[in-house]
Design an enzyme around this catalytic site. Structure first.
Site, PDB file in Angstrom:
ATOM      1  N   HIS A 169      -6.505  -7.015  -0.678  1.00  0.00           N
ATOM      2  CA  HIS A 169      -6.593  -5.572  -0.869  1.00  0.00           C
ATOM      3  C   HIS A 169      -5.722  -5.162  -2.059  1.00  0.00           C
ATOM      4  O   HIS A 169      -4.603  -5.659  -2.214  1.00  0.00           O
ATOM      5  CB  HIS A 169      -6.116  -4.822   0.383  1.00  0.00           C
ATOM      6  CG  HIS A 169      -6.884  -5.182   1.623  1.00  0.00           C
ATOM      7  ND1 HIS A 169      -6.475  -6.177   2.478  1.00  0.00           N
ATOM      8  CD2 HIS A 169      -8.047  -4.688   2.118  1.00  0.00           C
ATOM      9  CE1 HIS A 169      -7.351  -6.272   3.473  1.00  0.00           C
ATOM     10  NE2 HIS A 169      -8.308  -5.392   3.277  1.00  0.00           N
ATOM     11  N   ASP A 222      -2.903 -10.423  -2.694  1.00  0.00           N
ATOM     12  CA  ASP A 222      -3.492  -9.915  -1.455  1.00  0.00           C
ATOM     13  C   ASP A 222      -4.940  -9.512  -1.725  1.00  0.00           C
ATOM     14  O   ASP A 222      -5.273  -9.044  -2.821  1.00  0.00           O
ATOM     15  CB  ASP A 222      -2.689  -8.709  -0.971  1.00  0.00           C
ATOM     16  CG  ASP A 222      -3.039  -8.263   0.432  1.00  0.00           C
ATOM     17  OD1 ASP A 222      -2.255  -8.545   1.346  1.00  0.00           O
ATOM     18  OD2 ASP A 222      -4.092  -7.620   0.608  1.00  0.00           O
ATOM     19  N   ASP A 243      -4.863 -12.779   2.952  1.00  0.00           N
ATOM     20  CA  ASP A 243      -6.111 -12.322   3.559  1.00  0.00           C
ATOM     21  C   ASP A 243      -7.329 -12.555   2.663  1.00  0.00           C
ATOM     22  O   ASP A 243      -8.444 -12.187   3.033  1.00  0.00           O
ATOM     23  CB  ASP A 243      -6.028 -10.857   3.976  1.00  0.00           C
ATOM     24  CG  ASP A 243      -5.271  -9.985   3.001  1.00  0.00           C
ATOM     25  OD1 ASP A 243      -4.905 -10.471   1.904  1.00  0.00           O
ATOM     26  OD2 ASP A 243      -5.029  -8.810   3.319  1.00  0.00           O
ATOM     27  N   HIS A 302       0.812  -1.220   0.000  1.00  0.00           N
ATOM     28  CA  HIS A 302       0.000   0.000   0.000  1.00  0.00           C
ATOM     29  C   HIS A 302       0.846   1.272   0.000  1.00  0.00           C
ATOM     30  O   HIS A 302       0.298   2.369  -0.184  1.00  0.00           O
ATOM     31  CB  HIS A 302      -0.933   0.029   1.211  1.00  0.00           C
ATOM     32  CG  HIS A 302      -2.028  -0.977   1.162  1.00  0.00           C
ATOM     33  ND1 HIS A 302      -2.869  -1.121   0.081  1.00  0.00           N
ATOM     34  CD2 HIS A 302      -2.420  -1.908   2.068  1.00  0.00           C
ATOM     35  CE1 HIS A 302      -3.732  -2.089   0.326  1.00  0.00           C
ATOM     36  NE2 HIS A 302      -3.479  -2.595   1.517  1.00  0.00           N
TER      37      HIS A 302
END
Length: 308
Positions: A164, A162, A245, A125
């Site tokens: 996200h 991931d 995740d 991120h």
């Protein structure tokens, strides 16, 4: 040669507040599962501290200096509502960078077939000038630039599964066709980026997944969007932003993958690496916040890497 594992006790000393999902217990859960006798053949190496100068290939100096200056002498310091610094966070981040770059050196130097880096905090991120989403610096991006600068890699692919979207990696390479970024991720979900029409210089391939998506839809997206992009790009190195995740147990999202999906995706990327990259593949831990789901998924991922 074998699969190499980099980790370091310093990663446990990057502290977050009680109840924070990105916590030291994540690394402890991974360490426990990799202590199983099935993983005795792993080539375990203590991660080296990285050279701060390598960060500057991705992040500007003033940003790096702001992060370093914000590290507290004691207690915790918040960068935003999610992202926290503690007294050992700078050393943990530098050692994560060192491990990622050493992994690149290993696969180009023939010291390992592939490498898994079990480090924290995560990185995908982190944008050029913004630390966010638990992330300080973007290790996958730094490793890609290291491969280009140190080893002459002309084309580096970063594959991010991931749950996200890796907005930071997309931001850094948005207009750079020498790096392919492919991402499967839940959408809508934090950080709100990752639509199919976000294509950069033709080097960004997003495969958003609807909430409650399961194995079949994930594998279809991976097969129809990510793998053809890799085949067309013919990378000299594949870097995996390996977040776990998207596992069905994870509390931060609503994708319903199981351990076997990570085994399968790992195998697909190893085939691509064998076809285009002389087998060179580096995997960097990103998210994964249910300890059991994380441990089982890492076990499947690393077990598949070890099969060669």
């Amino acid at each position: 040669m074998a699969t190499r594992l980099y980790t370091h006790p310093i990663y446990l000393e990057h502290l977050t507040p009680p109840g924070h999902p990105e916590r030291p217990d994540r690394l402890r859960a991974i360490q426990r599962v990799l202590d199983d006798e099935a993983f005795v053949p792993l080539d375990r190496v203590e991660a080296p501290e990285g050279d701060p100068q390598t960060i500057l290939a991705v992040h500007p100096r003033d940003f790096v200096e702001r992060i370093k200056a914000a590290v507290p002498q004691d207690g915790l310091a918040g960068i935003d509502g999610d992202t926290v610094l503690s007294p050992k966070s700078w050393q943990a981040a530098l050692t994560a960078i060192g491990a990622a770059n050493a992994a690149v050196d290993d696969v180009f130097g023939g010291r390992a077939d592939n490498v898994f880096v079990a480090a924290r905090p995560p990185g995908h991120h982190a944008e050029k000038t913004t630390a966010m989403g638990f992330c300080l610096f973007n290790y996958a991006a730094i490793a890609a630039r290291h491969a280009q600068g140190r080893h002459g890699a002309e084309r580096v692919a970063i594959v991010d599964w991931d749950v996200h979207h890796g907005n930071g990696t997309q931001d850094i390479f948005w207009d750079d066709p020498s790096v392919l970024y492919c991402s499967t991720h839940q959408m809508p979900l934090y950080p709100g980026t990752g639509a199919k029409n976000e294509t950069g210089a033709g080097n960004i391939v997003n495969a958003p997944l609807a909430p409650r998506t399961g194995s079949e839809t994930f594998r279809d997206a991976f097969s129809s969007r990510v793998l053809p992009a890799l085949d067309a790009f013919r990378p000299d190195l594949i870097i995996v932003s390996a977040g776990f995740d998207a596992h069905h147990r994870d509390p931060l999202a609503e994708i319903n993958l199981v351990e076997d999906d990570f085994d399968w995706a790992t195998g697909q990327l190893m085939e691509q690496a064998g076809r285009h990259s002389a087998g060179r593949l580096v995997s960097l831990l990103e998210g994964g916040y249910d300890l059991q789901g994380l441990a089982f998924s890492v076990s499947a991922h690393v077990g598949r890497l070890m099969k060669g």
